[in-house]
Design a protein around this motif. Structure first.
Motif, PDB file in Angstrom:
ATOM      1  N   CYS A  39     -23.882 -24.325  42.156  1.00  0.00           N
ATOM      2  CA  CYS A  39     -22.804 -25.449  42.043  1.00  0.00           C
ATOM      3  C   CYS A  39     -21.846 -24.972  40.909  1.00  0.00           C
ATOM      4  CB  CYS A  39     -23.236 -26.649  41.661  1.00  0.00           C
ATOM      5  SG  CYS A  39     -24.267 -26.797  40.157  1.00  0.00           S
ATOM      6  N   SER A  40     -20.678 -25.492  40.857  1.00  0.00           N
ATOM      7  CA  SER A  40     -19.663 -25.309  39.734  1.00  0.00           C
ATOM      8  C   SER A  40     -20.173 -25.259  38.297  1.00  0.00           C
ATOM      9  CB  SER A  40     -18.389 -26.034  40.182  1.00  0.00           C
ATOM     10  OG  SER A  40     -18.863 -27.374  40.096  1.00  0.00           O
ATOM     11  N   VAL A  41     -21.030 -26.526  38.278  1.00  0.00           N
ATOM     12  CA  VAL A  41     -21.346 -26.725  36.804  1.00  0.00           C
ATOM     13  C   VAL A  41     -22.539 -25.553  36.385  1.00  0.00           C
ATOM     14  CG1 VAL A  41     -22.889 -28.235  35.239  1.00  0.00           C
ATOM     15  CG2 VAL A  41     -21.051 -29.322  37.117  1.00  0.00           C
ATOM     16  N   CYS A  42     -23.505 -25.205  37.217  1.00  0.00           N
ATOM     17  CA  CYS A  42     -24.236 -23.876  36.827  1.00  0.00           C
ATOM     18  C   CYS A  42     -23.414 -22.687  36.732  1.00  0.00           C
ATOM     19  CB  CYS A  42     -25.196 -23.851  38.103  1.00  0.00           C
ATOM     20  SG  CYS A  42     -26.474 -25.093  38.152  1.00  0.00           S
ATOM     21  N   ARG A  43     -22.508 -22.369  37.398  1.00  0.00           N
ATOM     22  CA  ARG A  43     -21.599 -21.303  37.343  1.00  0.00           C
ATOM     23  C   ARG A  43     -21.186 -21.233  35.995  1.00  0.00           C
ATOM     24  NH1 ARG A  43     -20.354 -22.419  42.824  1.00  0.00           N
ATOM     25  NH2 ARG A  43     -18.098 -22.936  42.232  1.00  0.00           N
ATOM     26  N   LEU A  96     -24.174 -15.297  30.799  1.00  0.00           N
ATOM     27  CA  LEU A  96     -25.407 -14.879  31.323  1.00  0.00           C
ATOM     28  C   LEU A  96     -24.986 -14.853  32.820  1.00  0.00           C
ATOM     29  CD1 LEU A  96     -28.206 -17.270  30.000  1.00  0.00           C
ATOM     30  CD2 LEU A  96     -28.289 -14.856  29.859  1.00  0.00           C
ATOM     31  N   SER A  97     -25.704 -14.000  33.678  1.00  0.00           N
ATOM     32  CA  SER A  97     -25.693 -14.168  35.065  1.00  0.00           C
ATOM     33  C   SER A  97     -26.044 -15.368  35.771  1.00  0.00           C
ATOM     34  CB  SER A  97     -26.059 -12.826  35.654  1.00  0.00           C
ATOM     35  OG  SER A  97     -27.561 -12.992  35.782  1.00  0.00           O
ATOM     36  N   LEU A  98     -25.456 -15.613  36.808  1.00  0.00           N
ATOM     37  CA  LEU A  98     -26.014 -17.070  37.475  1.00  0.00           C
ATOM     38  C   LEU A  98     -27.387 -16.631  37.692  1.00  0.00           C
ATOM     39  CD1 LEU A  98     -25.515 -19.870  38.554  1.00  0.00           C
ATOM     40  CD2 LEU A  98     -24.870 -18.827  40.589  1.00  0.00           C
ATOM     41  N   ARG A  99     -27.944 -15.661  38.162  1.00  0.00           N
ATOM     42  CA  ARG A  99     -29.301 -15.387  38.555  1.00  0.00           C
ATOM     43  C   ARG A  99     -30.099 -15.386  37.149  1.00  0.00           C
ATOM     44  NH1 ARG A  99     -31.606  -9.626  40.688  1.00  0.00           N
ATOM     45  NH2 ARG A  99     -33.762 -10.291  40.912  1.00  0.00           N
ATOM     46  N   ASN A 100     -29.802 -14.935  36.184  1.00  0.00           N
ATOM     47  CA  ASN A 100     -30.686 -14.951  34.926  1.00  0.00           C
ATOM     48  C   ASN A 100     -30.783 -16.415  34.435  1.00  0.00           C
ATOM     49  OD1 ASN A 100     -31.380 -12.348  35.102  1.00  0.00           O
ATOM     50  ND2 ASN A 100     -29.840 -11.686  33.685  1.00  0.00           N
ATOM     51  N   PHE A 101     -29.452 -17.064  34.289  1.00  0.00           N
ATOM     52  CA  PHE A 101     -29.467 -18.473  34.045  1.00  0.00           C
ATOM     53  C   PHE A 101     -30.387 -19.409  34.937  1.00  0.00           C
ATOM     54  CE2 PHE A 101     -27.132 -22.764  34.162  1.00  0.00           C
ATOM     55  CZ  PHE A 101     -27.280 -23.009  32.801  1.00  0.00           C
ATOM     56  N   ASN A 102     -30.466 -19.243  36.052  1.00  0.00           N
ATOM     57  CA  ASN A 102     -31.239 -20.068  36.937  1.00  0.00           C
ATOM     58  C   ASN A 102     -32.667 -19.548  36.794  1.00  0.00           C
ATOM     59  OD1 ASN A 102     -29.079 -21.459  38.151  1.00  0.00           O
ATOM     60  ND2 ASN A 102     -28.975 -20.046  40.048  1.00  0.00           N
ATOM     61  N   ARG A 103     -33.106 -18.578  36.585  1.00  0.00           N
ATOM     62  CA  ARG A 103     -34.456 -17.982  36.137  1.00  0.00           C
ATOM     63  C   ARG A 103     -34.873 -18.736  35.046  1.00  0.00           C
ATOM     64  NH1 ARG A 103     -34.702 -11.809  36.346  1.00  0.00           N
ATOM     65  NH2 ARG A 103     -36.903 -12.128  35.862  1.00  0.00           N
ATOM     66  N   LEU A 104     -34.223 -18.641  33.939  1.00  0.00           N
ATOM     67  CA  LEU A 104     -34.453 -19.216  32.716  1.00  0.00           C
ATOM     68  C   LEU A 104     -34.598 -21.000  32.930  1.00  0.00           C
ATOM     69  CD1 LEU A 104     -31.925 -17.504  30.330  1.00  0.00           C
ATOM     70  CD2 LEU A 104     -34.387 -17.265  30.176  1.00  0.00           C
ATOM     71  N   ARG A 105     -33.732 -21.508  33.584  1.00  0.00           N
ATOM     72  CA  ARG A 105     -34.020 -23.220  33.894  1.00  0.00           C
ATOM     73  C   ARG A 105     -35.168 -23.279  34.700  1.00  0.00           C
ATOM     74  NH1 ARG A 105     -30.917 -26.410  36.416  1.00  0.00           N
ATOM     75  NH2 ARG A 105     -30.068 -25.093  38.212  1.00  0.00           N
ATOM     76  N   ASN A 106     -35.388 -22.337  35.714  1.00  0.00           N
ATOM     77  CA  ASN A 106     -36.749 -22.457  36.589  1.00  0.00           C
ATOM     78  C   ASN A 106     -37.934 -22.374  35.873  1.00  0.00           C
ATOM     79  OD1 ASN A 106     -37.586 -22.860  39.552  1.00  0.00           O
ATOM     80  ND2 ASN A 106     -38.599 -20.842  38.816  1.00  0.00           N
ATOM     81  N   THR A 107     -37.904 -21.451  34.819  1.00  0.00           N
ATOM     82  CA  THR A 107     -39.076 -21.274  33.956  1.00  0.00           C
ATOM     83  C   THR A 107     -39.395 -22.391  33.124  1.00  0.00           C
ATOM     84  OG1 THR A 107     -38.798 -18.893  34.060  1.00  0.00           O
ATOM     85  CG2 THR A 107     -40.040 -19.699  32.406  1.00  0.00           C
ATOM     86  N   ALA A 109     -21.952 -22.852  33.183  1.00  0.00           N
ATOM     87  CA  ALA A 109     -22.886 -22.887  32.359  1.00  0.00           C
ATOM     88  C   ALA A 109     -23.346 -21.423  32.121  1.00  0.00           C
ATOM     89  CB  ALA A 109     -23.971 -23.880  32.463  1.00  0.00           C
ATOM     90  N   ALA A 110     -23.443 -20.782  32.964  1.00  0.00           N
ATOM     91  CA  ALA A 110     -23.927 -19.534  33.146  1.00  0.00           C
ATOM     92  C   ALA A 110     -22.882 -18.601  32.170  1.00  0.00           C
ATOM     93  CB  ALA A 110     -24.122 -18.828  34.672  1.00  0.00           C
ATOM     94  N   ARG A 111     -21.500 -18.735  32.646  1.00  0.00           N
ATOM     95  CA  ARG A 111     -20.502 -17.993  32.210  1.00  0.00           C
ATOM     96  C   ARG A 111     -20.442 -18.277  30.661  1.00  0.00           C
ATOM     97  NH1 ARG A 111     -17.849 -19.195  37.092  1.00  0.00           N
ATOM     98  NH2 ARG A 111     -16.853 -21.262  36.012  1.00  0.00           N
ATOM     99  N   SER A 112     -20.568 -19.693  30.421  1.00  0.00           N
ATOM    100  CA  SER A 112     -20.371 -20.067  28.888  1.00  0.00           C
ATOM    101  C   SER A 112     -21.408 -19.175  27.898  1.00  0.00           C
ATOM    102  CB  SER A 112     -20.279 -21.451  28.839  1.00  0.00           C
ATOM    103  OG  SER A 112     -19.396 -22.328  29.474  1.00  0.00           O
ATOM    104  N   ASN A 113     -22.537 -19.062  28.750  1.00  0.00           N
ATOM    105  CA  ASN A 113     -23.747 -18.422  27.849  1.00  0.00           C
ATOM    106  C   ASN A 113     -24.021 -17.104  27.947  1.00  0.00           C
ATOM    107  OD1 ASN A 113     -25.111 -20.817  26.436  1.00  0.00           O
ATOM    108  ND2 ASN A 113     -24.737 -21.868  28.448  1.00  0.00           N
TER     109      ASN A 113
END
Length: 217
Positions: free
Chosen positions: A156-160, A168-179, A162-166
């Motif tokens: 989603c646009s919010v996740c994309r 991080l790639s979207l993949r790595n951002f989602n992996r951290l959230r999922n963990t 947030a990943a850019r702001s930090n």
């Protein structure tokens, strides 16, 4: 324990409990509702209050238990060590048998659960929104509802953003959230959902279907 006449199986059975109740919500009616829960021997109320992000966390006693001021909302993948230290102190002093966490506003759950687990305290979490697994808490991407079977697939646009702001790639951002979300689920003995849809969504995302129960409120 019950809420508005609905009942779920306590993670410690039917004996009376010393309960530490954690919430961002506080008013006399809410406190009385908590006190009326069947099966509670004694109750200590801990209120988390948001405040100045630059100010230190401050814990003080109040007539119902404790107030923790200047608590911060946490980015989806970060860990709040200050909250861990405070709850290590509170739980070691009070030694409840069960901690019931009812927070919203994006406050980090995992440090509270970790502190309780280190002392063998049973843990129940009540959810009021989707913030455990959705940055907006709504499972919406603009006007479209999000449908996904894994946090790893969030796009989603919010996740994309947030990943850019930090950085991080979207993949790595989602992996951290999922963990972090998986750890919250594993640490909890029960997670109370406001409706069947959320219960089923959590079961699809994280398995462990028996941990999720529905209590309408």
């Amino acid at each position: 324990m019950t809420k508005k006449g609905r009942q779920f199986n306590s993670p410690i059975g039917d004996r009376l409990l010393k309960v530490l109740y954690v919430s961002t919500i506080f008013d006399p009616g809410f406190l009385n509702l908590v006190k009326e829960q069947r099966g509670i021997r004694s109750l200590l109320f801990v209120r988390l209050a948001l405040g100045d992000r630059k100010a230190p966390y401050k814990m003080m006693k109040d007539p119902h238990g404790f107030l923790i001021q200047n608590v911060r909302t946490s980015p989806a993948y970060q860990y709040d060590y200050k909250l861990l230290n405070i709850f290590n102190q509170v739980l070691r002093e009070q030694r409840p048998e069960l901690i019931h966490i009812q927070v919203s506003l994006g406050i980090s759950l995992l440090p509270i659960l970790n502190a309780a687990s280190s002392l063998g305290i049973k843990k129940v979490v009540t959810l009021h929104d989707q913030l455990l697994f959705c940055l907006q808490g709504t499972c919406q991407d603009a006007s479209q509802k999000c449908f996904f079977d894994s946090l790893l697939n969030c796009n989603c646009s919010v996740c994309r953003q947030a990943a850019r702001s930090n950085r991080l790639s979207l993949r790595n951002f989602n992996r951290l959230r999922n963990t972090l979300c998986e750890r919250v689920v594993r640490q909890s003995d029960k997670i109370i959902c406001p409706d069947i849809q959320q219960r089923d969504q959590l079961a699809r995302l994280f398995g462990e279907q028996d941990k999720f129960v529905t209590v309408s409120y």
